[in-house]
Structures are given as C-alpha cells and as structure tokens.
Design an enzyme around this catalytic site. Structure first.
Site, PDB file in Angstrom:
ATOM      1  N   TRP A 269      -3.270  -2.640  -1.276  1.00  0.00           N
ATOM      2  CA  TRP A 269      -2.947  -4.030  -1.638  1.00  0.00           C
ATOM      3  C   TRP A 269      -3.690  -4.874  -0.610  1.00  0.00           C
ATOM      4  O   TRP A 269      -3.345  -4.853   0.571  1.00  0.00           O
ATOM      5  CB  TRP A 269      -1.433  -4.237  -1.563  1.00  0.00           C
ATOM      6  CG  TRP A 269      -0.940  -5.501  -2.169  1.00  0.00           C
ATOM      7  CD1 TRP A 269      -0.630  -5.721  -3.475  1.00  0.00           C
ATOM      8  CD2 TRP A 269      -0.653  -6.730  -1.480  1.00  0.00           C
ATOM      9  NE1 TRP A 269      -0.178  -7.011  -3.646  1.00  0.00           N
ATOM     10  CE2 TRP A 269      -0.180  -7.652  -2.435  1.00  0.00           C
ATOM     11  CE3 TRP A 269      -0.745  -7.144  -0.152  1.00  0.00           C
ATOM     12  CZ2 TRP A 269       0.195  -8.943  -2.111  1.00  0.00           C
ATOM     13  CZ3 TRP A 269      -0.385  -8.439   0.167  1.00  0.00           C
ATOM     14  CH2 TRP A 269       0.082  -9.320  -0.804  1.00  0.00           C
TER      15      TRP A 269
ATOM     16  N   HIS B 120      17.162 -36.979  -6.297  1.00  0.00           N
ATOM     17  CA  HIS B 120      16.456 -37.343  -5.062  1.00  0.00           C
ATOM     18  C   HIS B 120      14.973 -36.980  -5.136  1.00  0.00           C
ATOM     19  O   HIS B 120      14.314 -36.867  -4.111  1.00  0.00           O
ATOM     20  CB  HIS B 120      17.133 -36.689  -3.856  1.00  0.00           C
ATOM     21  CG  HIS B 120      18.543 -37.154  -3.661  1.00  0.00           C
ATOM     22  ND1 HIS B 120      18.847 -38.394  -3.158  1.00  0.00           N
ATOM     23  CD2 HIS B 120      19.718 -36.561  -3.976  1.00  0.00           C
ATOM     24  CE1 HIS B 120      20.173 -38.539  -3.135  1.00  0.00           C
ATOM     25  NE2 HIS B 120      20.716 -37.440  -3.630  1.00  0.00           N
TER      26      HIS B 120
ATOM     27  N   LYS C 275      13.261 -15.252 -10.197  1.00  0.00           N
ATOM     28  CA  LYS C 275      13.062 -14.179 -11.177  1.00  0.00           C
ATOM     29  C   LYS C 275      12.100 -14.619 -12.262  1.00  0.00           C
ATOM     30  O   LYS C 275      11.193 -13.902 -12.643  1.00  0.00           O
ATOM     31  CB  LYS C 275      14.430 -13.830 -11.769  1.00  0.00           C
ATOM     32  CG  LYS C 275      14.699 -12.401 -12.009  1.00  0.00           C
ATOM     33  CD  LYS C 275      15.142 -11.577 -10.814  1.00  0.00           C
ATOM     34  CE  LYS C 275      14.251 -11.651  -9.608  1.00  0.00           C
ATOM     35  NZ  LYS C 275      14.792 -11.073  -8.414  1.00  0.00           N
TER      36      LYS C 275
ATOM     37  N   ARG D 226       5.084  -0.314  -6.246  1.00  0.00           N
ATOM     38  CA  ARG D 226       5.108  -1.143  -5.040  1.00  0.00           C
ATOM     39  C   ARG D 226       4.013  -2.214  -5.069  1.00  0.00           C
ATOM     40  O   ARG D 226       4.034  -3.131  -4.271  1.00  0.00           O
ATOM     41  CB  ARG D 226       4.933  -0.263  -3.807  1.00  0.00           C
ATOM     42  CG  ARG D 226       6.054   0.748  -3.649  1.00  0.00           C
ATOM     43  CD  ARG D 226       5.724   1.730  -2.572  1.00  0.00           C
ATOM     44  NE  ARG D 226       5.712   1.078  -1.289  1.00  0.00           N
ATOM     45  CZ  ARG D 226       6.696   1.158  -0.399  1.00  0.00           C
ATOM     46  NH1 ARG D 226       7.752   1.869  -0.672  1.00  0.00           N
ATOM     47  NH2 ARG D 226       6.610   0.550   0.747  1.00  0.00           N
TER      48      ARG D 226
ATOM     49  N   ASN E  73      -1.733   1.721   6.196  1.00  0.00           N
ATOM     50  CA  ASN E  73      -0.859   0.661   5.672  1.00  0.00           C
ATOM     51  C   ASN E  73      -0.567  -0.296   6.814  1.00  0.00           C
ATOM     52  O   ASN E  73      -0.299   0.151   7.928  1.00  0.00           O
ATOM     53  CB  ASN E  73       0.500   1.227   5.224  1.00  0.00           C
ATOM     54  CG  ASN E  73       0.425   1.895   3.878  1.00  0.00           C
ATOM     55  OD1 ASN E  73      -0.651   2.029   3.307  1.00  0.00           O
ATOM     56  ND2 ASN E  73       1.565   2.321   3.368  1.00  0.00           N
ATOM     57  N   GLY E  74      -0.580  -1.593   6.538  1.00  0.00           N
ATOM     58  CA  GLY E  74      -0.243  -2.558   7.593  1.00  0.00           C
ATOM     59  C   GLY E  74      -1.454  -3.373   7.995  1.00  0.00           C
ATOM     60  O   GLY E  74      -2.427  -3.488   7.240  1.00  0.00           O
TER      61      GLY E  74
ATOM     62  N   GLU F 105      17.801 -17.977  -7.235  1.00  0.00           N
ATOM     63  CA  GLU F 105      17.474 -16.620  -7.664  1.00  0.00           C
ATOM     64  C   GLU F 105      16.976 -16.608  -9.116  1.00  0.00           C
ATOM     65  O   GLU F 105      16.022 -15.906  -9.447  1.00  0.00           O
ATOM     66  CB  GLU F 105      18.704 -15.717  -7.466  1.00  0.00           C
ATOM     67  CG  GLU F 105      18.579 -14.281  -7.963  1.00  0.00           C
ATOM     68  CD  GLU F 105      17.421 -13.493  -7.371  1.00  0.00           C
ATOM     69  OE1 GLU F 105      16.782 -13.948  -6.403  1.00  0.00           O
ATOM     70  OE2 GLU F 105      17.123 -12.407  -7.908  1.00  0.00           O
TER      71      GLU F 105
ATOM     72  N   CYS G 127       0.817  -1.208   0.000  1.00  0.00           N
ATOM     73  CA  CYS G 127       0.000   0.000   0.000  1.00  0.00           C
ATOM     74  C   CYS G 127       0.860   1.270   0.000  1.00  0.00           C
ATOM     75  O   CYS G 127       1.963   1.278   0.522  1.00  0.00           O
ATOM     76  CB  CYS G 127      -0.869   0.046   1.247  1.00  0.00           C
ATOM     77  SG  CYS G 127      -1.817  -1.436   1.506  1.00  0.00           S
TER      78      CYS G 127
ATOM     79  N   GLU H 193       8.429 -15.023 -10.954  1.00  0.00           N
ATOM     80  CA  GLU H 193       7.827 -13.722 -10.631  1.00  0.00           C
ATOM     81  C   GLU H 193       7.298 -13.007 -11.857  1.00  0.00           C
ATOM     82  O   GLU H 193       6.197 -12.483 -11.842  1.00  0.00           O
ATOM     83  CB  GLU H 193       8.900 -12.779 -10.068  1.00  0.00           C
ATOM     84  CG  GLU H 193       9.238 -12.904  -8.647  1.00  0.00           C
ATOM     85  CD  GLU H 193      10.078 -11.728  -8.178  1.00  0.00           C
ATOM     86  OE1 GLU H 193      11.266 -11.649  -8.543  1.00  0.00           O
ATOM     87  OE2 GLU H 193       9.556 -10.900  -7.429  1.00  0.00           O
TER      88      GLU H 193
ATOM     89  N   LYS I  90       6.279  -4.468  -4.345  1.00  0.00           N
ATOM     90  CA  LYS I  90       7.716  -4.225  -4.287  1.00  0.00           C
ATOM     91  C   LYS I  90       8.220  -4.352  -2.861  1.00  0.00           C
ATOM     92  O   LYS I  90       9.294  -4.878  -2.613  1.00  0.00           O
ATOM     93  CB  LYS I  90       8.025  -2.830  -4.856  1.00  0.00           C
ATOM     94  CG  LYS I  90       9.495  -2.446  -4.827  1.00  0.00           C
ATOM     95  CD  LYS I  90      10.321  -3.297  -5.771  1.00  0.00           C
ATOM     96  CE  LYS I  90      11.800  -2.995  -5.722  1.00  0.00           C
ATOM     97  NZ  LYS I  90      12.605  -4.091  -6.314  1.00  0.00           N
TER      98      LYS I  90
HETATM   99  C1  AGP Z   1      12.524 -10.100  -5.613  1.00  0.00           C
HETATM  100  O1  AGP Z   1      12.525 -10.044  -6.983  1.00  0.00           O
HETATM  101  C2  AGP Z   1      11.314  -9.825  -4.909  1.00  0.00           C
HETATM  102  N1  AGP Z   1      10.303  -9.168  -5.543  1.00  0.00           N
HETATM  103  C3  AGP Z   1      11.233 -10.115  -3.437  1.00  0.00           C
HETATM  104  O2  AGP Z   1      11.559 -11.457  -3.259  1.00  0.00           O
HETATM  105  C4  AGP Z   1      12.104  -9.245  -2.515  1.00  0.00           C
HETATM  106  O3  AGP Z   1      13.452  -9.519  -2.733  1.00  0.00           O
HETATM  107  C5  AGP Z   1      11.711  -9.504  -1.052  1.00  0.00           C
HETATM  108  O4  AGP Z   1      10.365  -9.169  -0.873  1.00  0.00           O
HETATM  109  C6  AGP Z   1      12.574  -8.737  -0.074  1.00  0.00           C
HETATM  110  O5  AGP Z   1      12.453  -7.367  -0.229  1.00  0.00           O
HETATM  111  P1  AGP Z   1      13.463  -6.386   0.456  1.00  0.00           P
HETATM  112  O6  AGP Z   1      14.802  -6.615  -0.163  1.00  0.00           O
HETATM  113  O7  AGP Z   1      12.936  -5.024   0.157  1.00  0.00           O
HETATM  114  O8  AGP Z   1      13.490  -6.688   1.909  1.00  0.00           O
END
Ligand code: AGP
Length: 603
Positions: A74, A499, A480, A27, A98-99, A476, A2, A483, A598
């Site tokens: 959000w 395994h 990516k 975000r 927010n929260g 990673e 948010c 996502e 974000k």
């Molecule tokens: C990565 O591409 C993400 N969108 C997500 O995993 C992100 O790295 C994670 O939410 C942590 O965020 P931060 O680095 O702002 O703490």
C-alpha cells in the site's frame, strides 16, 4: 495495509505465500510481489494492481521453490509502480517491508554519495542497501541486520531472505510481525498477521521490538531462533498456538463480508453479554468494581474513535467520571495534559493502528495505566497494554468496520456498569438481550432499508445529524457511507446545522436525522429547519411518532423502549444497512473500498 508472508521448508513456498497474501488482501494494497529462491538465485516477480495479476504471472511461469517471501504493498513512499512494489532485491538479499523508514531520505543521500545505486523510489530499498553494505563489511547476515536496523528510525517490520542460505529472517519496531512453525512438516513461516498462517503454522511466536527472528529448516527439524541486537539469544517473544479457524472467516451465503458482519452482530452481542456478565470475562470486569481514576483519556481512530465517543457518554453519565476522547493522531503530538492517577483507554479493532499504538506508548512512558478495548488478541496493543478488554468479534474482514463498533461500545458499557457495581442486576442482561432482539428485527426487515436506499442513492450529499447519545452515531453513519459509497457525507450535532452546514441544504442533499425519544422536540425543530429548505428528510426515529413522521420524506420507525443506554447501537445498525445498500446500488467495491486499508499501520 501492506501484508507480508514468508516461507521456508520442504514444500513449494508459492502455495502458502499466495494463499497468505490472498487472506491479507482485505487489508488494502495496490501492488504485490514475490521473491523465490530458484536454482540458488533470488528471483523476483512483481505486478501492479490486484493480486490476481501476480497469480496470473505465477501460473504462466509455474515456479517451485522451497524458500520465498511475498508482499502486498500500500504505497507510502513512491508511486504505485512495479519497480516500487516489494520485494526489493539484489544479488545477496531480498527484503519486504511494512511501515515507514522516517530517515530514509538522509540515509539514501549518504548511500548514493558512497556509490550505492537504487532501483526504486521507496524507503524500503534503503534497508536492502544498508543490509548489503554491512554484509560486505561483516560477512554476517545477523550482524548486517543489526547494523541496518540500528540506523533506521520509524515503525517498521522487515522480512529478509538471502542467496547464501534458505533461512528466513524477520525484525520489527512497533509494527506487526509473527513467526510460525509446523514441527511435523518442518516448515517455518513469517507474516504480518497470524490470519495468514491459519492451517499452516500451529505454533506462532510474537517477537518484541528489536528481536531478530531466524527460521531454519534442516533435514530433521525446524527451529526458530531469536536474537537480541547484540546477537545474544533472546527470550523477548511470546509463543502461543494458533487457535483461529478458517471457517469463521468465510463469506458463507452472503454477497459481501460487510453484510455477513452486520448480520453477525445480534449473536455476538449475546455472546459478549454471556462472556462478561456470566462467564470467564466476569473476573476481568469485577476488578473494575468501584474503580474511580481521576479521569479517562480515550484515544482511537475512525470508527473506534466513534465507539470512544459512545463510551464517553457511559463513563460520564453512569459513573459521573471525567472522560476525554481524542483522535489518536492528534493526541500523540499535542503534549497532552495527563496525570499518573488517570487512565489511558485505547480502542482498536486490529490492535495495530500506528497512531493508537503511539498514544498507548506515550501514556505508558508517562507511567499512566493503559487499558485497551481490542478485538485482536495478541496484537501489539493487546501485548503492550496493562489491561485488555477483548470484544470477541471474530475476524472482521470488511474494511468498513461494523461489528467491531457495536462490540467496542458494548464492552465500554459493560466496563461502566462494572465500575458502578451493577453487573449482577438481571435488568442488565435483559437490556442486552433486548438489543440483540432489536438488531435481529432490523436484519429481518433489511429489505425496507434497501427501498429507502433506492430513493436516495443518486443524491449529491448526505448530512447525518443526531443529538446527545446519537451524535457519535451521526458521525459513524456518515463515515460508513463515505467509505463504501464514495459520496460526500458528514456527521453533525443536530443543533449545529444552523451554524453553517444548513447553507448546503437543497433538494439534492439528504439529511439523515436520528431522532431518539430523548430531546425529541428539540430535534424535531431541526428537522423542520431542513424541510423548510427543501432538503430530503430521512428520519430514523421512534415508531408511531406522528409529530415527526409527517415531516419526513422517508421515515424509519424503531422501537426504542427498554434501551435507554443501548439504543444508539441499534440505530447504528440501520445506518450500516443504508450505507451498504447505497454502495451496492452505486456498484462500488464494498469489502475493499478504494484507497482504504483495513489496518492503518503507518501514521
Ligand atoms: C472504519 O470503517 C474504518 N475503516 C477505520 O476508520 C477504522 O475504524 C480505523 O482505521 C481504526 O482501526 P482500528 O480499529 O483497527 O484501530
């Protein structure tokens, strides 16, 4: 997640609020709304979906108002509906939140029993109703805020406007909130992110938890007042000038922020090396020389957690110190075994990730030193940690984190070398320059990665595999891809395939195997196992390695020489490009992928 923007002053609040919300769109959100003070009344306009829907409504109504608050929501409590969108308001107040209010359910039941009515399913409206109830009792907004805030649990920030005045109020607990002012134009602002206030508020203030902020504009001046919950004046806030510039946040000639951010990495790597080895950052690192805590506890989420896994390798292999890496949401609830002579290291791009912040708090309570590797100076993590190692990545807009990962891992590498006392070794600087050159080469040849993407983007699933230092890169790479391309992708240690996951392999599954020069033969045999099951093999490996090239359907040859420690960061850039091109071919919303935010400021 948010976003909040509020304004009061002589101008029309709609402009800065909508511009601020647009800047926070990256975000992630699913509805938006605004409350404006119009003819002495609080008027709310809300829309589901993109901010453009709210903008269209505002264009139609063309309101002009000196005081307002806006929000991008959000959804957490309650579905994505117009009623659940913020602001929530009544005759007396309008509130954005927010929260999460953790005890909202109990409070709501009590309020309903007392005869109060609710228009939404949100936890946020509980705060509005509490405010209204306590205002009725006290006839004081500040007292109402205090009483309502004392009753709720959970991490939240609130911004409030009222019918009775043109003041802006804000308060927070473990959630981001920034207040700003422009003394020349007599304007006060509040937001969940200083990014929204660039170019509007030259002075910004970060209140600590439980500090009430009050923005007051008179005919001659703008004042921001800060109060403790007992309503005595508060000094628990940090002020600074808003040094960020908007230039650094434009897409330039790139089609997507993510692409721009991938391309920025080589220059940022050079800049970070200069900062930590030769310039101002050096004194921060010099304090680590010979540092030998009993152990390290790294906690982080998502991509930052993967960077933590890379850093673990540095701390264990270069410094021979114990280092545990845990997902923040697990660490915080496991009653971790952690001693005072150990260090908690928290990695975060935003510095606002709720789970990571909770781990920092937990370590601080246990009197353990807390260090952060963080991008956002002034963020909650930055403010709360004992020592901060900034990654200087600039604003990262793409929801899929790219440059932050590279610079987080590199900062960890510098920390490790600082502990070892080898920052002055000229080979270190040369090694980092080599990394930046190799990243540049990959960027220059990105078209060839597009060709690889074209051959595999329709496949059903992707297994990323790597051994040793490439194991976190496999994680990673998979994150990516899932996502931004919305395809199933998993990261595995190469030796783990047989395994279980090998059962998935058929001609519709792609194995993206990272084969570094280390443990090459071992990894080659894993590649052979997949080949034998008709899986599609994409290998990222050393240039001119016929022994693996002939096994691969598609081979991406890289020069690993001279990068014994930093090659994983080079390989990762290849995987960033592959994810980007696959997503582009699939036509997804690359910079703002569905369902993602974000900055994850709720747990
Ligand atoms: C990565 O591409 C993400 N969108 C997500 O995993 C992100 O790295 C994670 O939410 C942590 O965020 P931060 O680095 O702002 O703490």
């Amino acid at each position: 997640m948010c976003g909040i923007v509020g304004y009061t002053g002589p101008g029309n609040s709609v402009g800065p609020i909508i511009e601020g919300l647009s800047r926070l769109e990256y975000r992630g959100y699913d509805s938006s709304g605004i409350c404006l003070k119009l003819d002495g009344q609080l008027q709310i306009l809300k829309k589901e979906g993109k901010l453009d829907n709210l903008k269209a409504l505002l264009k139609e109504k063309n309101p002009s108002s000196h005081t307002g608050i806006g929000h991008t929501r959000w959804a957490t409590h309650g579905a994505v509906t117009t009623d659940n969108a913020h602001p929530h308001g009544n005759e007396t107040f309008a509130v954005v939140h927010n929260g999460i209010i953790e005890n909202a359910g109990t409070l709501k039941k009590e309020l309903i029993a007392e005869g109060w009515e609710f228009k939404s399913q949100t936890d946020s409206e509980v705060f509005l109703v509490l405010l209204t109830k306590f205002f009725k009792q006290t006839n004081s907004t500040l007292q109402a805020i205090t009483k309502a805030f004392n009753l709720i649990t959970g991490n939240s920030s609130f911004v409030i406007i009222e019918k009775a005045s043109d003041k802006l109020y804000g308060i927070k607990r473990s959630a981001p909130l920034v207040v700003g002012d422009n003394k020349e134009t007599r304007e006060a602002y509040v937001s969940s992110d200083p990014f929204a206030l660039i170019g509007y508020a030259p002075n910004i203030y970060f209140p600590q938890d439980g500090v009430i902020c009050e923005g007051v504009v008179t005919a001659n001046a703008v004042t921001i007042n800060f109060y403790e919950l007992d309503l005595s004046p508060s000094t628990r806030f940090k002020s600074q000038s808003n040094a960020m510039s908007m230039d650094a946040t434009s897409k330039g000639t790139y089609e997507h922020y993510m692409l721009k951010e991938i391309h920025e990495q080589a220059a940022l790597v050079d800049k970070l090396a200069a900062y930590y080895i030769k310039n101002d950052g050096r004194k921060i690192l010099d304090e680590l020389k010979g540092f030998k805590p009993a152990g390290w506890h790294i906690t982080a989420c998502g991509t930052a957690w993967h960077a933590g896994l890379v850093i673990k390798n540095y701390i264990e292999q270069i410094n021979r110190q114990r280092c545990a890496v845990e997902i923040a949401s697990e660490f915080r609830y496991k009653n971790p075994i952690i001693n005072q002579n150990e260090v908690g290291l928290f990695i975060s791009q935003s510095g606002e990730t709720a789970d990571t912040l909770a781990c920092q708090e937990l370590c601080a309570e246990k009197k353990v030193s807390t260090f952060s590797i963080v991008n956002t100076e002034g963020s909650t993590l930055f403010r709360n940690s004992n020592k901060n190692f900034l990654i200087h990545a600039g604003v990262e807009i793409g929801v899929a984190s790219t440059k932050a990962f590279t610079l987080q891992a590199l900062t960890g590498y510098f920390m490790s070398r600082a502990m070892e006392g080898t920052l002055d070794n000229p080979a270190l600087f040369a090694e980092v320059q080599l990394l930046s050159n190799r990243i540049n080469e990959i960027c220059a040849d990105a078209e060839s990665l597009k060709v690889v993407a074209e051959k595999i983007y329709t496949k059903k699933g992707f297994l990323f595999t790597g051994r040793g230092v490439y194991f976190p890169i496999a994680f990673e790479g998979a994150l990516k891809l899932k996502e931004i391309a919305y395809v199933h992708a998993e990261g595995y240690a190469a030796g783990e395939l047989k395994h279980g996951p090998i059962a998935l392999i058929d001609e519709n599954i792609v194995n993206i195997a990272i084969v570094g020069p280390e443990l090459l033969e071992k990894t080659v045999s894993n590649v052979e196992e997949v080949k034998a099951r008709r899986g599609i093999m994409v290998v990222v490996g050393p240039k001119d390695s016929p022994e693996i090239e002939h096994l691969a359907d598609l081979y991406i040859g890289l020069n690993f020489e001279g990068l014994p420690n930093l090659a994983p960061l080079m390989v990762n850039v290849v995987l960033q490009f592959l994810a980007y091109h696959i997503a582009k071919l699939k036509g997804t919303d690359i910079d703002k992928p569905r369902n993602l935010a974000k900055s994850v400021t709720v747990e």
